[in-house]
Design an enzyme around this catalytic site. Structure first.
Site, PDB file in Angstrom:
ATOM      1  N   TYR A 122       0.800  -1.233  -0.052  1.00 44.49           N
ATOM      2  CA  TYR A 122       0.111   0.159  -0.032  1.00 44.49           C
ATOM      3  C   TYR A 122       0.934   1.129  -0.084  1.00 44.49           C
ATOM      4  O   TYR A 122       0.561   2.241  -0.722  1.00 44.49           O
ATOM      5  CB  TYR A 122      -1.097   0.095   1.190  1.00 44.49           C
ATOM      6  CG  TYR A 122      -1.905   1.267   1.142  1.00 44.49           C
ATOM      7  CD1 TYR A 122      -3.269   1.134   0.601  1.00 44.49           C
ATOM      8  CD2 TYR A 122      -1.578   2.669   1.632  1.00 44.49           C
ATOM      9  CE1 TYR A 122      -4.104   1.975   0.304  1.00 44.49           C
ATOM     10  CE2 TYR A 122      -2.499   3.396   1.467  1.00 44.49           C
ATOM     11  CZ  TYR A 122      -3.759   3.198   0.977  1.00 44.49           C
ATOM     12  OH  TYR A 122      -4.544   4.326   0.587  1.00 44.49           O
TER      13      TYR A 122
ATOM     14  N   PHE B 114      -7.197  21.743 -24.365  1.00 48.43           N
ATOM     15  CA  PHE B 114      -7.608  20.266 -24.411  1.00 48.43           C
ATOM     16  C   PHE B 114      -8.923  20.276 -23.644  1.00 48.43           C
ATOM     17  O   PHE B 114      -8.993  20.870 -22.439  1.00 48.43           O
ATOM     18  CB  PHE B 114      -6.430  19.441 -24.161  1.00 48.43           C
ATOM     19  CG  PHE B 114      -6.752  17.973 -24.232  1.00 48.43           C
ATOM     20  CD1 PHE B 114      -6.968  17.399 -25.535  1.00 48.43           C
ATOM     21  CD2 PHE B 114      -7.066  17.234 -23.096  1.00 48.43           C
ATOM     22  CE1 PHE B 114      -7.359  16.076 -25.620  1.00 48.43           C
ATOM     23  CE2 PHE B 114      -7.517  15.982 -23.274  1.00 48.43           C
ATOM     24  CZ  PHE B 114      -7.662  15.389 -24.699  1.00 48.43           C
ATOM     25  N   THR B 115      -9.679  19.211 -23.843  1.00 47.00           N
ATOM     26  CA  THR B 115     -10.947  18.944 -23.392  1.00 47.00           C
ATOM     27  C   THR B 115     -11.080  18.838 -21.822  1.00 47.00           C
ATOM     28  O   THR B 115     -11.489  19.692 -21.136  1.00 47.00           O
ATOM     29  CB  THR B 115     -11.535  18.008 -24.043  1.00 47.00           C
ATOM     30  OG1 THR B 115     -10.881  16.841 -23.676  1.00 47.00           O
ATOM     31  CG2 THR B 115     -11.787  17.965 -25.595  1.00 47.00           C
TER      32      THR B 115
ATOM     33  N   ASP C  54       1.997  20.587 -20.163  1.00 44.71           N
ATOM     34  CA  ASP C  54       1.176  19.213 -20.483  1.00 44.71           C
ATOM     35  C   ASP C  54       1.933  18.642 -21.078  1.00 44.71           C
ATOM     36  O   ASP C  54       2.157  18.598 -22.627  1.00 44.71           O
ATOM     37  CB  ASP C  54      -0.261  19.729 -21.094  1.00 44.71           C
ATOM     38  CG  ASP C  54      -0.816  18.266 -21.536  1.00 44.71           C
ATOM     39  OD1 ASP C  54      -0.356  17.498 -21.660  1.00 44.71           O
ATOM     40  OD2 ASP C  54      -2.294  18.640 -21.654  1.00 44.71           O
TER      41      ASP C  54
ATOM     42  N   LYS D  30       0.029   7.897 -23.272  1.00 39.04           N
ATOM     43  CA  LYS D  30       0.692   8.278 -24.849  1.00 39.04           C
ATOM     44  C   LYS D  30       1.948   8.127 -24.839  1.00 39.04           C
ATOM     45  O   LYS D  30       2.555   6.646 -24.993  1.00 39.04           O
ATOM     46  CB  LYS D  30       0.187   9.499 -25.219  1.00 39.04           C
ATOM     47  CG  LYS D  30      -1.194   9.988 -25.103  1.00 39.04           C
ATOM     48  CD  LYS D  30      -2.063  10.041 -24.165  1.00 39.04           C
ATOM     49  CE  LYS D  30      -3.369  10.836 -24.354  1.00 39.04           C
ATOM     50  NZ  LYS D  30      -4.190  10.809 -23.036  1.00 39.04           N
TER      51      LYS D  30
ATOM     52  N   ARG E  83     -12.997  15.810 -33.764  1.00 38.54           N
ATOM     53  CA  ARG E  83     -12.264  16.740 -32.985  1.00 38.54           C
ATOM     54  C   ARG E  83     -12.731  18.111 -33.737  1.00 38.54           C
ATOM     55  O   ARG E  83     -12.053  18.754 -34.501  1.00 38.54           O
ATOM     56  CB  ARG E  83     -10.752  16.661 -32.961  1.00 38.54           C
ATOM     57  CG  ARG E  83     -10.272  15.360 -32.290  1.00 38.54           C
ATOM     58  CD  ARG E  83      -9.885  15.538 -30.899  1.00 38.54           C
ATOM     59  NE  ARG E  83     -11.192  15.298 -29.875  1.00 38.54           N
ATOM     60  CZ  ARG E  83     -11.035  14.866 -28.619  1.00 38.54           C
ATOM     61  NH1 ARG E  83      -9.896  14.329 -28.228  1.00 38.54           N
ATOM     62  NH2 ARG E  83     -12.121  15.055 -27.749  1.00 38.54           N
TER      63      ARG E  83
ATOM     64  N   PHE F 168     -18.547  14.915 -26.018  1.00 36.88           N
ATOM     65  CA  PHE F 168     -18.179  13.887 -27.023  1.00 36.88           C
ATOM     66  C   PHE F 168     -18.136  12.586 -26.690  1.00 36.88           C
ATOM     67  O   PHE F 168     -18.286  11.712 -27.514  1.00 36.88           O
ATOM     68  CB  PHE F 168     -16.876  14.742 -27.686  1.00 36.88           C
ATOM     69  CG  PHE F 168     -15.676  14.798 -26.609  1.00 36.88           C
ATOM     70  CD1 PHE F 168     -15.863  15.896 -25.939  1.00 36.88           C
ATOM     71  CD2 PHE F 168     -14.981  13.471 -26.364  1.00 36.88           C
ATOM     72  CE1 PHE F 168     -14.798  15.970 -24.933  1.00 36.88           C
ATOM     73  CE2 PHE F 168     -13.985  13.651 -25.545  1.00 36.88           C
ATOM     74  CZ  PHE F 168     -13.973  14.840 -24.625  1.00 36.88           C
TER      75      PHE F 168
HETATM   76  N1  F0G Z   1      -3.735  16.468 -22.076  1.00 35.52           N
HETATM   77  C1  F0G Z   1      -3.662  16.153 -23.484  1.00 35.52           C
HETATM   78  C2  F0G Z   1      -2.952  16.736 -24.372  1.00 35.52           C
HETATM   79  C3  F0G Z   1      -4.379  14.951 -23.908  1.00 35.52           C
HETATM   80  O1  F0G Z   1      -4.343  14.514 -25.185  1.00 35.52           O
HETATM   81  C4  F0G Z   1      -5.046  14.077 -22.706  1.00 35.52           C
HETATM   82  C5  F0G Z   1      -5.774  12.837 -23.335  1.00 35.52           C
HETATM   83  C6  F0G Z   1      -4.899  14.580 -21.712  1.00 35.52           C
HETATM   84  C7  F0G Z   1      -4.265  15.555 -21.147  1.00 35.52           C
HETATM   85  C8  F0G Z   1      -5.836  13.682 -20.424  1.00 35.52           C
HETATM   86  O2  F0G Z   1      -5.129  12.724 -20.118  1.00 35.52           O
HETATM   87  O3  F0G Z   1      -6.892  11.008 -20.748  1.00 35.52           O
HETATM   88  O4  F0G Z   1      -5.074  10.548 -19.142  1.00 35.52           O
HETATM   89  O5  F0G Z   1      -6.775  11.763 -18.481  1.00 35.52           O
HETATM   90  N2  F0G Z   1      -5.956  12.648 -24.443  1.00 35.52           N
HETATM   91  C9  F0G Z   1      -6.670  11.447 -24.926  1.00 35.52           C
HETATM   92  C10 F0G Z   1      -6.866  11.450 -26.243  1.00 35.52           C
HETATM   93  C11 F0G Z   1      -7.865  10.893 -24.313  1.00 35.52           C
HETATM   94  O6  F0G Z   1      -7.511  10.773 -27.080  1.00 35.52           O
HETATM   95  O7  F0G Z   1      -6.409  12.384 -26.984  1.00 35.52           O
HETATM   96  P1  F0G Z   1      -5.880  11.437 -19.691  1.00 35.52           P
END
Ligand code: F0G
Length: 459
Positions: free
Chosen positions: A73, A125-126, A216, A259, A383, A450
């Site tokens: 843990y 980013f979303t 990021d 990624k 996108r 989305f």
């Molecule tokens: N920042 C970027 C630039 C990303 O592309 C993503 C995720 C995140 C943050 C968030 O990270 O998914 O680990 O919580 N991108 C994925 C995509 C979901 O399909 O582009 P996460």
């Protein structure tokens, strides 16, 4: 110039068999999924280009690491291995593990953003923007204008327009800007890099105004490769060296390790400031888990540490970006409108140009992604306006200039033949593009719509 091949620096040890579907089955599946590729069952997909996130192929070394998991843990040895690897390769002194990137975004936003603050970034980013908004901040786009133009072939479309930062600070004052958020290889711009020179200018701007610089770093290795290939005076450096240099210019970072680092799950928040680290530790135990695992299993932290090392190898990156460019060139040669230059993790189809008869209010990129699935079982991602969502203040749809379908290439997963099939499928859809219908929402989630939104065809 002599042609340099991008052949993969690995061989295949294990395969996963794919199911083939019929046209009738795919038509039924997309209807069932509300014309949203996120709602398709993976089983019904032939070539899955939805995302490059968590879908990379781990190496035998990483799988061996999985068996070395210390699932204590507290104080797992894999945590210390991961932390030391992050310091060695990414420069940051302190690491707080999180279950994935957005876990790190949540913690960072809560600590640093106050109600009414402004957070400038090189395009949104979303999930990043949503966490900034939930914490009371407003996102401000400071990327260069070329980033919003799918036809501009600017080599560093991820660059920041320093004049836009100046205008913001003149308008709101530096005390309202908790940090500047810089993404490497900007996802929503089409996987486009920032130059080292521009990042240095942002660093100077932050120093001048006493504002933090947050990174990021989800696709930092891909960005570093583009710097090595394109930026004057950087050719003699390795990807590994450039990655370190990029990170060292920033104060803290959020990372989705799904990624670049090729793990199925995981991420972290990293920083150099001891006080920020302390506050992040206080919050990680609330939202993620103890500060030495933060939502990751010991085995996952081990695979991540190994993945970081593999991700910065020059030959890995050459094959990775080479494969994406191979697909890009096939599409470009066939006259398919795509975002240029080719991205690091994906090729982006310009849905506005492919489906000019569908107004943006009827979600052309969503419709194109659905049509591509029906054609051949290839799954891509919208996108465009659906991803952009609504303005938190006015409730109006954001209408982004870029209305794109992302063909995202998982790392080390598909072959050149899969890229050929993908290109052929897109070219076939182009032939009957004028028959593709626009869409309307039948269910619109309030946040990150989305992911789970549902649609039907406009009559
Ligand atoms: N920042 C970027 C630039 C990303 O592309 C993503 C995720 C995140 C943050 C968030 O990270 O998914 O680990 O919580 N991108 C994925 C995509 C979901 O399909 O582009 P996460």
């Amino acid at each position: 110039m002599e042609k340099r091949s991008w052949a993969e620096p690995y061989k295949i040890k294990m395969v996963e068999l794919l199911k083939m579907t019929t046209l009738e089955e795919r038509k039924a599946a997309i209807k069932e999924a509300g014309f949203n590729t996120f709602l398709l069952k993976s089983e019904d997909v032939y070539i899955d280009l939805l995302t490059d996130s968590g879908v990379g192929a781990m190496s035998d070394q990483q799988w061996a690491g999985i068996m070395m998991g210390d699932e204590a843990y507290a104080g797992s040895r894999n945590f210390y291995h991961m932390r030391d690897t992050i310091t060695e390769y990414y420069s940051y002194q302190f690491t707080v593990p999180t279950h994935q990137g957005r876990g790190a975004e949540n913690i960072l936003s809560q600590i640093l953003i106050k109600d009414g603050d402004y957070v400038p970034g090189n395009m949104y980013f979303t999930t990043t923007r949503l966490h900034q908004e939930i914490a009371g901040g407003h996102f401000v786009d400071v990327i260069i204008n070329e980033a919003h133009d799918p036809d501009s072939d600017h080599p560093f479309k991820g660059n920041v327009d320093i004049a836009k930062l100046d205008r913001l600070v003149n308008k709101v004052g530096a005390e309202k800007i908790p940090y500047v958020c810089i993404a490497t290889c900007v996802n929503m711009a089409g996987g486009q890099p920032i130059s080292l020179e521009n990042l240095q200018a942002v660093r100077q701007w932050c120093d001048k105004h006493n504002v933090m610089l947050v990174h990021d770093m989800t696709r930092v290795a891909e960005n570093a490769y583009f710097i090595q290939q394109r930026e004057t005076g950087q050719q003699h450096k390795s990807v590994k060296e450039i990655v370190y240099e990029i990170c060292a210019l920033t104060d803290a970072a959020t990372m989705s390790s799904k990624k670049d680092a090729m793990v199925n799950i995981g991420g972290f928040l990293a920083m150099n400031d001891a006080t920020l680290y302390e506050r992040a530790c206080e919050l990680v135990v609330v939202y993620e888990g103890l500060h030495t695992y933060g939502g990751m299993a010991g085995r996952d932290m081990e695979a991540l540490a190994i993945g970081i090392r593999e991700s910065v190898q020059d030959n890995h990156m050459q094959a990775r970006i080479g494969q994406v460019a191979y697909l890009g060139k096939k599409l470009e040669d066939a006259g398919v409108p795509i975002v240029k230059p080719y991205g690091g993790h994906a090729i982006f189809l310009n849905a506005k140009a492919i489906l000019p008869h569908i107004p943006q209010s009827q979600f052309p990129a969503q419709a194109l992604a659905a049509a591509l699935y029906v054609e051949s079982g290839i799954r891509a991602m919208e996108r465009g306006v659906v991803s952009a969502g609504r303005d938190a203040q006015t409730g109006e749809n954001f209408m982004p200039k870029l209305e794109l379908v992302r063909l995202t290439i998982p790392r080390r997963v598909y072959t050149q033949a899969h890229m050929d099939v993908t290109a052929e499928s897109v070219i076939r859809v182009m032939k009957y593009a004028s028959q593709v219908k626009g869409l309307k929402f039948t269910y619109e989630p309030k946040m990150l719509r989305f992911f789970m939104g549902r649609f039907e065809e406009v009559a």
